[in-house]
Enzyme design. Structure first.
Site, PDB file in Angstrom:
ATOM      1  N   GLU A   1      16.538  31.497  95.982  1.00 28.17           N
ATOM      2  CA  GLU A   1      15.351  32.044  96.624  1.00 28.17           C
ATOM      3  C   GLU A   1      15.497  32.336  98.110  1.00 28.17           C
ATOM      4  O   GLU A   1      14.756  33.161  98.647  1.00 28.17           O
ATOM      5  CB  GLU A   1      14.176  31.072  96.417  1.00 28.17           C
TER       6      GLU A   1
ATOM      7  N   SER B   1     -14.182  -5.141  49.167  1.00 30.88           N
ATOM      8  CA  SER B   1     -13.629  -6.477  48.918  1.00 30.88           C
ATOM      9  C   SER B   1     -12.625  -6.918  49.967  1.00 30.88           C
ATOM     10  O   SER B   1     -12.286  -8.105  50.030  1.00 30.88           O
ATOM     11  CB  SER B   1     -12.965  -6.513  47.534  1.00 30.88           C
TER      12      SER B   1
END
Length: 975
Positions: A282, A593
């Site tokens: 860059e 149960s």
């Protein structure tokens, strides 16, 4: 007035006609007219246009009013200083035309020269003609250099260059000449020419005045902007960050939340070759320039003006300014000016390392990755500190364009590998050129593009799912709640600090690192067995109305190791609690149960024994309008003499109802609360009302609203609570609160270090008598074999199923469970409806009961989670309680064994006992139940003696029952 503004000064006039600068032929107002010879003679061959120039040079700064051939008067045309841009003439004669360009100093000239060669005109003494002159017309910008350095001020057309004598535009050639020599023009008295000259003069004065105004205004704006712009410190800019959610190993990232997927890293965590790769990609001159690369700007401007590739000339510092400051986001010249100013000021205030640090934490790399740390994870699955040179160049190459656009595919290697490789080559070439590789103290340049290590974009585009709309989203919701409970955040605005953020915004704003209790292996086992979208799971291809929820807990500390309550943390959590639009806490499923383990423990704690006997035949309790029955039979084989052990393994309802009548339903509710059940919903109201068992006393909740049917699981509870409850049994009665948070850290943006806010605080509590737990476990350890879900490699485990009916009068089921534990892991599994309540069925149409799909999921989760773990045993039974404490009838004494003659044998007559028993049994079997062998062949001899025990519960038994929706229907647990 100084010489630059005095019209009488030689430095401000064009001395063309006479040697002393006076008016020549045809002059009446100081300006040359059309016609005549405008060349004249200048002293020592000098022709000065504007300010004085050295011998043989003609300098021009700003275009003067148009001059015509003929008499040449004075023409003030700006200033010239030693700095100038020269237009050399070839061959170089005594005269040169010097054209100053853009001001770079208080003077108007620029020290640098932009040389534009001019072809030789072939005239004597190096005469050169630049451009064309029409009818003797002369304008600043073209110069024809004659003998002895004489120059004529003429109109320049760069496209046509004069040749030798007689040639086009030459001294005697065809075409337009310099006022004479073949040129044609009007006489000095032409009134139209005079009028046009005056108009031009006025226009030029206006243009010049406007230009001066614009220039001064621009300089003022730039200066004002520079001195008035306040640059916010980079560490004061609130970058959107991500909160990273880790598994219990504190290494595996399981989710990210926040506005952006960004994790701040300090410069010392970023390798030097990573920084250099970014500079190579860059801004090669990043380490040298002062924030703005003026050479780069000039080069970009020339490219743009000459129709070359468009170039932005933005340095890393300028890019950082543009990304970090909101007022620099538009695309305008004003923004570019301010961007350069901010970049310059940043460069003055901060080191290159600081600027690079904040730049790399700010920019976008694609794949939903903001900042270099998120990028390293998104593309290579590792932190930036572990990235090598080749990988660094890949990441640096992305910055130019990380994602596709309408004009370019971008540089993501998985999308555009060709251009990505080309861009990578460019970065490596620049790194070599700048000696950032292949130099002392620097790494060698890579020779291979790292295609093998690149990760393709995941569906989250960041390596992990981003946000709470994932299965881990429910875990994140619990983490948020725990941080509020532990006062690691606050909802009081006055208490908000850096270390104590606002609870409602902390995870959304990001910047945290959360270590959860989730274990990778356990979580994988959970989702692999229960998540519909996982290929090969128990719900893969199942009916669309089905949903599963699973929670696995480490009993020794309460850590939730695996959690699945749905695929979206923003939707319904089927394993935990939810809040509806009216603020009601919802959730929970009737456990059936499977809730009997709490009833059994409450009975033992009340002095009952697992061997105590209870009535088992169906009956209608006094004062109520429903009948209590078992699943599938009103008259079980044990009749009214069913032990609690047998009643648990056969999952009988009636004996447990009698237990509740005996000890009180509040004792059952209290036992469930002590074990870890925090919420329970009453179902005789709509919507069901939730009760917080940690805040309400059990004595105030039972028998109203929780009636005796609580004994076999009518009232809904959550999967998380049920798992926490059985975890207490697995831990010998010691309770640890189920939790998801191990630690929470917040990053200091100035130092990059993580500071711990708080975390796990274990508070084990002895809540249930360990002897009671030992006896419950001793019963439940036989249950996996009863339902054909024993664990691999003979590992010992407990289990219990539960199935609750869909509604009264049908044989269909609405909820199905399997729960169970080993000393290391407790897991609860529920299967039911996603949305509207319907019958839960397998693809073949069979009802789903606890032993079918939930049992399969439970077995797979336990085997997968415990693979490779030690095999641990349970404590032996303690045999607490009174075996004679039940309400059932004692068993009849066994009849004496028969003798061979069908008569009773003496107790001491072993031969009679053995022979008679065998013969009687055989005879009874052969005769289908006729006399002999203590009725050993009763009922056709199928059971070879007496009835024996009931067979194991069929895995898919269709049984009748009610809907469990209150006291009036017939509520029944199914298994």
């Amino acid at each position: 007035m100084n010489s630059y503004g005095d019209p009488s000064s030689p430095r401000a006039r064009a001395q063309v006609p006479g040697s002393n600068g006076g008016p020549g032929p045809g002059a009446d107002d100081g300006y040359p007219r059309r016609g005549g010879d405008a060349r004249g003679s200048a002293p020592a061959g000098r022709a000065s246009v504007g300010g004085a120039a050295p011998t043989g040079r003609a300098s021009a700064a700003v275009p003067p009013p148009r001059a015509t051939g003929g008499a040449a008067g004075s023409a003030p045309v700006g200033r010239a200083v030693p700095g100038r841009a020269s237009v050399p003439v070839s061959p170089a004669g005594p005269g040169r035309a010097s054209v100053p360009v853009s001001p770079a100093s208080p003077g108007w000239g620029s020290p640098g020269r932009a040389s534009v060669p001019v072809s030789p005109a072939g005239g004597p003494s190096g005469r050169a003609s630049v451009g064309t002159a029409s009818a003797g017309r002369a304008s600043v910008g073209a110069a024809s250099v004659g003998s002895a350095g004489r120059a004529s001020v003429a109109r320049a057309g760069v496209a046509q260059v004069g040749g030798g004598p007689g040639g086009p535009n030459g001294p005697n050639g065809p075409g337009r000449g310099h006022g004479g020599g073949g040129g044609r023009g009007r006489g000095p008295g032409d009134p139209d020419a005079m009028a046009r000259a005056k108009r031009r003069k006025r226009i030029n004065l206006l243009i010049a005045s406007f230009a001066v105004f614009i220039m001064l205004a621009g300089l003022g704006v730039v200066g004002f902007t520079y001195y008035s712009t306040t640059v916010v410190l980079p560490n004061q800019i609130k970058l959107p960050l991500a909160t990273t959610i880790y598994a219990s190993d504190n290494k595996t990232v399981i989710a990210k939340v926040g506005e952006q997927n960004r994790t701040f890293v300090s410069i010392n965590q970023i390798p030097q070759h990573m920084r250099d790769a970014v500079a190579a990609a860059e801004d090669k001159n990043f380490y040298e320039h002062a924030g703005v690369d003026y050479k780069g700007i000039a080069r970009a401007a020339w490219n743009n003006l000459s129709n070359g590739d468009k170039q932005g000339a933005s340095t890393i510092t300028q890019q950082y300014a543009r990304n970090a400051y909101e007022n620099l986001q538009d695309d305008s010249y004003a923004r570019k000016v301010k961007e350069a100013i901010v970049a310059s000021k940043l460069n003055d205030q901060f080191t290159k390392e600081q600027i690079m640090e904040h730049y790399l934490n700010t920019i976008y790399f694609g794949r939903n990755a903001y900042g270099i740390e998120a990028a390293a994870w998104a593309y290579f699955g590792k932190p930036v500190s572990k990235v090598d040179v080749a990988e660094a160049a890949v990441l640096a190459a992305l910055i130019k364009q990380p994602e596709p656009s309408s004009t370019h595919k971008g540089f993501d290697p998985s999308i555009n590998p060709t251009d990505a490789k080309s861009r990578w080559d460019y970065v490596i070439k620049n790194m070599i050129e700048m000696h950032w590789v292949d130099a002392p103290g620097r790494p060698a340049h890579p020779t291979e593009y790292p295609t093998k290590t690149l990760q393709t974009p995941k569906e989250s585009r960041s390596g992990v799912k981003f946000g709470v709309n994932t299965p881990i989203g429910n875990v994140i919701n619990y983490v948020s709640a725990e941080m509020r409970e532990k006062k690691l955040c606050t909802d009081n605005d006055a208490e908000v600090t850096e270390r104590k953020p606002r609870c409602s915004a902390m995870l959304r704003e990001g910047g945290y690192r959360i270590r959860t209790t989730i274990d990778n292996k356990v979580q994988k086992a959970v989702t692999g067995a229960a998540q519909r979208s996982t290929k090969g799971s128990e719900l893969d291809g199942a009916r669309k109305n089905l949903m599963a929820a699973v929670v696995s807990i480490d009993p020794r500390n309460g850590r939730v190791l695996g959690y699945y309550g749905g695929d979206d943390g923003t939707g319904t959590d089927y394993a935990g609690t939810n809040t509806d639009t009216n603020g009601n806490v919802t959730g929970g499923h009737s456990p059936g149960s499977s809730f009997k383990i709490y009833t059994l423990a409450a009975a033992l704690e009340a002095g009952k024994s697992v061997e105590s006997r209870w009535k088992g035949r169906a009956f209608t309790p006094e004062g109520v309008k429903f009948r209590v029955s078992n699943a599938g039979t009103d008259n079980p084989s044990c009749g009214d003499s069913c032990t609690l052990r047998e009643s648990t393994l056969k999952s009988l309802n009636v004996p447990f109802y009698h237990v509740s009548l005996d000890i009180g339903p509040d004792k059952i509710v209290d036992m469930a609360a002590k074990a870890g059940v925090s919420m329970m919903w009453q179902t005789n109201v709509n919507p069901p009302k939730g009760h917080d068992l940690t805040k309400e006393k059990a004595a105030d909740l039972a028998p109203d609203p929780f009636y005796h049917v609580v004994a076999y699981g009518q009232y809904p509870i959550t999967v998380l609570d049920h798992a926490n409850g059985i975890a207490t049994f697995a831990n010998k009665g010691i309770y640890n609160k189920a939790h998801f948070l191990i630690s929470a850290e917040k990053q200091n943006k100035e130092t990059g270090k993580w500071e711990k806010l708080g975390g796990e605080q274990l508070k084990p509590q002895k809540r249930i008598n360990p002897d009671v737990v030992a006896d419950v476990t001793d019963v439940l350890k036989d249950y996996p074999g009863r339902i054909n879900h024993t664990l691999a490699d003979g590992r010992k485990a407990t289990a219990k199923t539960g199935t609750w009916e869909l509604k009264e009068g049908t044989t269909q089921n609405g909820d199905a469970w399997t729960i169970g534990y080993t000393p290391q892991l407790a897991t609860a599994v529920w299967v039911g409806n996603k949305g509207k309540r319907e019958a839960i069925k397998l693809n073949n149409g069979d009802n789903i009961s606890g032993a079918t799909m939930p049992g399969e999921i439970w077995e797979r989760v336990m085997n997968g989670a415990l693979k490779g773990e030690d095999k641990l045993d349970f404590p032996p039974a303690a045999n607490v309680g009174d075996p004679e404490s039940g309400n059932g009838t004692p068993p009849p004494p066994p009849p004496p064994p028969p003798n061979p003659n069908g008569q009773n044998c003496a107790p001491t007559d072993l031969q009679c006992l053995l022979g008679g028993g065998n013969q009687g049994g055989n005879q009874g079997g052969n005769q289908g139940g006729n006399q002999g062998g203590n009725q050993g062949g009763n009922q056709g001899g199928n059971q070879g003696g007496n009835q024996g025990g009931d067979p194991p519960i069929p895995p898919n038994q269709n049984l009748p029952g009610g809907n469990g929706g209150g006291l009036l229907p017939t509520p029944r647990a199914r298994d």
